[in-house]
Design an enzyme around this catalytic site. Structure first.
Site, PDB file in Angstrom:
ATOM      1  N   ASP A   1      -7.370   0.922  -2.303  1.00  0.00           N
ATOM      2  CA  ASP A   1      -5.979   1.765  -2.486  1.00  0.00           C
ATOM      3  C   ASP A   1      -5.063   1.422  -3.367  1.00  0.00           C
ATOM      4  O   ASP A   1      -3.301   0.983  -2.899  1.00  0.00           O
ATOM      5  CB  ASP A   1      -5.018   1.208  -1.053  1.00  0.00           C
TER       6      ASP A   1
ATOM      7  N   LYS B   1      -8.719   7.864   3.597  1.00  0.00           N
ATOM      8  CA  LYS B   1      -8.466   7.104   5.144  1.00  0.00           C
ATOM      9  C   LYS B   1      -6.564   7.056   5.278  1.00  0.00           C
ATOM     10  O   LYS B   1      -6.678   6.810   4.945  1.00  0.00           O
ATOM     11  CB  LYS B   1      -8.929   5.830   5.554  1.00  0.00           C
TER      12      LYS B   1
ATOM     13  N   CYS C   1      -5.504  -4.162   3.888  1.00  0.00           N
ATOM     14  CA  CYS C   1      -6.562  -3.706   3.724  1.00  0.00           C
ATOM     15  C   CYS C   1      -7.731  -3.463   2.842  1.00  0.00           C
ATOM     16  O   CYS C   1      -8.958  -3.389   2.862  1.00  0.00           O
ATOM     17  CB  CYS C   1      -6.557  -1.434   2.533  1.00  0.00           C
TER      18      CYS C   1
HETATM   19  C1  VGL Z   1      -2.243  -1.325   3.306  1.00  0.00           C
HETATM   20  C2  VGL Z   1       0.160  -2.000   4.775  1.00  0.00           C
HETATM   21  C3  VGL Z   1       0.424  -1.330   4.903  1.00  0.00           C
HETATM   22  C4  VGL Z   1      -2.768  -1.555   2.377  1.00  0.00           C
HETATM   23  C5  VGL Z   1      -1.631   0.086   3.922  1.00  0.00           C
HETATM   24  O1  VGL Z   1      -3.301  -0.575   1.614  1.00  0.00           O
HETATM   25  O2  VGL Z   1      -3.411  -2.062   2.036  1.00  0.00           O
HETATM   26  N1  VGL Z   1      -1.225  -2.412   4.205  1.00  0.00           N
HETATM   27  N2  VGL Z   1      -1.006  -0.059   4.844  1.00  0.00           N
END
Ligand code: VGL
Length: 199
Positions: free
Chosen positions: A11, A97, A141
Site C-alpha cells: 500500500d 484489496k 495493512c
Molecule cells: C490502511 C488504514 C486504513 C493501511 C488502510 O494501508 O495500512 N490503514 N486503511
C-alpha cells in the site's frame, strides 16, 4: 537461499503519504528504501508483489457509512495511485484489496491479482515460502499481511527500515511490531537482507 523468497510491498499509495487523505506521517521515507529492496529482489529474479487499497466510493470502511476512516484510495482516483517515486520493476504483480464494500481489506492476503487469483494462490504457484514485507501502514495493512502470511504457512520477514505506521493511538506501532514478532515474523534491513537472500 533466494529460491522461495518473494517481496511484498504493501500500500505505498499517494493517500497514505504526506499530502494524501490518510497519511502515515513518515510515509515518504520508506519509498527510496523499498525501491532499493525491489532492485535487489529483481536482480535475483525473485517475485515481487505490490498491494494496493482499491476501495469503492461507498464502503463500510469509510466514516460516512460508520467506518473508522476518511475516504482514501478510492478506485481510479489520484489518491489510489502508487507513490510517484515508487519504482516497481517490470513484472511486479499488483494485487488489489478492499473492493468489497462490507469489508476493510487490511490484509494483502485478501487481495487478488488481475487474473483473479488470490495472493496466496499466486505465491503458492511460484513456490514462495518466505515473504519479505515492507510498506504502509505498520499498524494496519502491514501487520494484517504479516499475521496472515504466518497463518498461511509462509515465513514472514518484516523489513524494519521499510515500514512506517499511522499510530492513531500512541503505541499502536509498537504493539503491532510486538504482535508480528510473537506470530513468528523474522526481521531484516537493507544491511542484512543480502545475507538472507544469498546465505
Ligand atoms: C490502511 C488504514 C486504513 C493501511 C488502510 O494501508 O495500512 N490503514 N486503511
Amino acid at each position: 537461499m533466494a529460491d522461495g523468497d518473494a517481496l511484498l510491498i504493501v500500500d505505498v499509495q499517494r493517500d497514505f503519504t504526506p499530502g494524501g487523505a490518510l497519511p502515515a506521517p513518515d510515509g515518504d521515507r520508506v519509498v527510496p528504501v523499498l525501491n532499493e529492496y525491489a532492485k535487489r529482489f529483481a536482480a535475483r529474479h525473485l517475485p515481487l508483489f505490490a498491494s494496493r487499497d482499491w476501495h469503492p466510493p461507498e464502503t463500510k470502511h469509510f466514516e460516512e457509512l460508520g467506518g473508522p476512516w476518511p475516504p482514501h484510495c478510492v478506485q481510479n482516483t489520484e489518491g489510489a495511485e502508487f507513490h510517484p517515486d515508487l519504482d516497481l520493476p517490470a513484472g511486479t504483480e499488483v494485487v488489489s484489496k478492499g473492493m468489497d464494500p462490507g469489508d476493510h481489506g487490511y490484509s494483502a492476503f485478501e487481495a487478488t491479482l488481475d487474473d483473479g487469483r488470490s495472493l496466496d494462490r499466486a505465491l503458492g504457484d511460484l513456490g514462495v515460502r518466505r515473504l519479505f514485507v515492507g510498506g504502509i501502514a505498520t499498524d494496519y495493512c502491514v501487520r494484517a499481511s504479516v499475521l496472515d502470511a504466518a497463518k498461511h504457512g509462509y515465513q514472514p520477514v518484516l523489513l524494519l527500515d521499510a515500514v512506517t505506521g499511522i499510530d492513531v493511538e500512541q503505541g499502536d506501532v509498537a504493539r503491532a511490531l510486538d504482535d508480528m514478532l510473537r506470530a513468528g515474523a523474522r526481521t531484516a534491513t537493507l544491511a542484512s537482507v543480502d545475507g538472507k537472500l544469498d546465505g
